[in-house]
Every structure is written in C-alpha cells, then in structure tokens.
Scaffold this motif. Structure first.
Motif, PDB file in Angstrom:
ATOM      1  N   UNK A  53       0.745  -1.344   0.066  1.00 35.34           N
ATOM      2  CA  UNK A  53      -0.034   0.157   0.054  1.00 35.34           C
ATOM      3  C   UNK A  53       0.959   1.210  -0.102  1.00 35.34           C
ATOM      4  N   UNK A  54       1.895   1.363   0.871  1.00 38.85           N
ATOM      5  CA  UNK A  54       2.963   2.356   0.982  1.00 38.85           C
ATOM      6  C   UNK A  54       3.536   2.672  -0.399  1.00 38.85           C
ATOM      7  N   UNK A  55       3.818   1.634  -1.174  1.00 39.49           N
ATOM      8  CA  UNK A  55       4.704   1.548  -2.247  1.00 39.49           C
ATOM      9  C   UNK A  55       3.810   2.231  -3.416  1.00 39.49           C
ATOM     10  N   UNK A  56       2.568   1.738  -3.387  1.00 35.84           N
ATOM     11  CA  UNK A  56       1.809   2.134  -4.610  1.00 35.84           C
ATOM     12  C   UNK A  56       1.276   3.641  -4.364  1.00 35.84           C
ATOM     13  N   UNK A  57       1.214   3.902  -3.008  1.00 41.27           N
ATOM     14  CA  UNK A  57       0.561   5.422  -2.767  1.00 41.27           C
ATOM     15  C   UNK A  57       2.043   6.346  -3.026  1.00 41.27           C
ATOM     16  N   UNK A 243       2.555  11.079   1.520  1.00 37.24           N
ATOM     17  CA  UNK A 243       2.290  11.225   0.029  1.00 37.24           C
ATOM     18  C   UNK A 243       0.705  11.129  -0.409  1.00 37.24           C
ATOM     19  N   UNK A 244       0.194  10.367   0.337  1.00 37.79           N
ATOM     20  CA  UNK A 244      -1.369   9.960   0.035  1.00 37.79           C
ATOM     21  C   UNK A 244      -2.370  11.364   0.262  1.00 37.79           C
ATOM     22  N   UNK A 245      -1.625  12.261   1.140  1.00 37.86           N
ATOM     23  CA  UNK A 245      -2.265  13.696   1.239  1.00 37.86           C
ATOM     24  C   UNK A 245      -1.911  14.679   0.261  1.00 37.86           C
ATOM     25  N   UNK A 246      -1.085  14.429  -0.652  1.00 37.99           N
ATOM     26  CA  UNK A 246      -0.575  15.494  -1.456  1.00 37.99           C
ATOM     27  C   UNK A 246      -1.429  15.530  -2.891  1.00 37.99           C
TER      28      UNK A 246
END
Length: 271
Positions: A53-57, A243-246
């Motif tokens: 999940x982290x890497x895809x985000x 990164x997912x909040x950008x």
C-alpha cells in the motif's frame, strides 16, 4: 504477488543479489525481478504487511506531481533521478499526455533498468525521452552528460524528481539535491518523496533492517529533516505531507491509513 522472470541482455546485471528497484517492482506487482528480489520482497512484506500500500501510494503521488507540473505549472522538461524499473504510466507518458512537447531524461545506475528502458523510450513526435546510466551521487556528471544536454535545454525550467532514502548521511543527500537544482533556472521545480519512520516506526524499522541485511541501508528522515531539502524554495500547497495527502484526486481504489505510509512528499518551485 506474482511475476515472470526477466532475462537481461546486459551481462553486468547481478540476478543473484536483491536490488531495491526490482524489489519495488515485485511488491507493486511488476514482472521484472528475480528469485533474490522476490525472497527479499516477501520477507519485507511479512515485517510490514502495509508495504505494498505504501509503495503504490508513493508511485501515485509522483504521478500526480508530474501531472500537476505539466498541466498547471507549465513545465515541459523533466529530469527523473533514480527512475527504477519502467512501469506504465511512466513520467514521459503522463507529461506528454498533458503536453505532447514534454521532454524527459531518466537517470539510474542499474544495468537492468537500462535494458528495459530501451524498449520504453517511445515519445510523442513533438517531445523526447532519453536514458542516462549514472549515479545520483555525481550531480556534475549528470548535468554535463550529453544525454542531458541534448534532450533538455538547461536555460529553460526543469522539473527535478528524486527519491533519497538510499542516500546516507555520509552522502550528503541535501547537498546532492542542491547541486542538481542550483544550476537549473528560476521556475524549475523539485518533486521529492522522502522515507520516514514518523508514522509506523517499529514496522518501518523492521523493513529497513531487511534492506540493510541485503546491503541496501537506508536513511529514514523526520519531517524537519525532509524540510531541509526545500530550503529557499516555494512549496506548492499543501506543502510537505504524507504522499497520500498530496492533492489526492479520488482515483485511488484502496483506503489508505496514515500508519500505512512511510513517505513524505512535496513539490516546490525555485524562485
């Protein structure tokens, strides 16, 4: 997670030793990896099941950043340092979809990446793509390389995209990024993702130990340390965030928790 073994054309490729770019490719569901990479990836996911999940985000963040730079910031030149295994959509595909005349230079030091990139250097007729085999710890060599100076105009703004978590303190990561950015003209941009243990320290620490055990030590940075890369630059809203909040665009299909993300991301403009 499955993948087909890729046979490199370049004899310099060490298929028996795990490589960070191939581990990443394996974990996000790519096909360009070998048994050593799969063993390493499986071990890391056991330590932190949220790692995919982290890497895809992180990949989605960089795609959004490039799209912003091409559509909203008017950038037509991109220098991607540490490009890794090519996976569609690539930076040139995203940039040229927004602006067909965009030019992209990819930089990496993995021979397998060079082999795979040869097949993906397609470009719009108006634009251009090039690949440079080089080490990001040699900024002067990158900026002086014929591939850079032929494909990009150093007198026009350039978007520098870079990932630094495999640069250690002795490498002077902030200095490397500054030496890459300083010669670029006003209006150039820096887009970065920066590894951190601020949100899941135990889990991320275990993953980092797995990398280090395979000869790939990494440096995880706090938010204050991440901010050092952007000193003197004008941060684009929302600034330095996970990164997912950008600028999320609503296209993601999975729920992402803050605890599942170990990367800060930001985009900034050089005055």
């Amino acid at each position: 997670m499955t993948g087909a073994e890729t046979r490199p054309e370049n004899d310099a490729v060490d298929t028996g030793t795990a490589h960070s770019a191939r581990i990443y490719d394996y974990i996000i569901g790519g096909k360009d990896h070998f048994p050593a990479d799969r063993e390493a990836g499986d071990a890391m996911v056991r330590e932190w099941p949220a790692l995919p999940v982290h890497m895809r985000a992180n990949r989605d963040f960089m795609n959004r950043a490039v799209r912003h730079l091409a559509r909203e910031a008017g950038i037509r030149q991109f220098l991607d340092i540490g490009s890794g295994i090519p996976t569609s959509p690539n930076i040139h595909e995203i940039a040229q979809a927004a602006a067909p005349g965009s030019r992209v230079v990819y930089v990496d030091n993995d021979p397998l990446v060079l082999d795979l990139s040869r097949n993906l250097m397609s470009s719009t007729p108006e634009g251009r793509t090039a690949y440079l085999e080089a080490d990001m710890r040699d900024p002067a060599g990158i900026l002086a390389a014929p591939e850079f100076r032929t494909a990009l105009d150093p007198d026009r703004p350039v978007a520098l995209t870079v990932i630094v978590h495999f640069l250690l303190d002795e490498h002077d990561a902030v200095g490397i990024v500054r030496r890459l950015l300083d010669p670029l003209p006003s209006g150039s941009h820096l887009a970065m993702s920066i590894g951190t243990a601020d949100f899941a320290p135990e889990e991320v620490g275990r993953v980092a130990r797995e990398y280090a055990a395979r000869g790939m030590p990494m440096r995880l940075r706090t938010r204050a340390e991440a901010a050092e890369f952007f000193t003197g630059l004008d941060l684009v809203d929302p600034g330095i965030v996970q990164v997912h909040h950008w600028r999320p665009d609503g296209t993601g299909t999975e729920v992402v928790r803050d605890a599942d993300i170990a990367m800060y991301g930001a985009v900034a403009r050089k005055p």
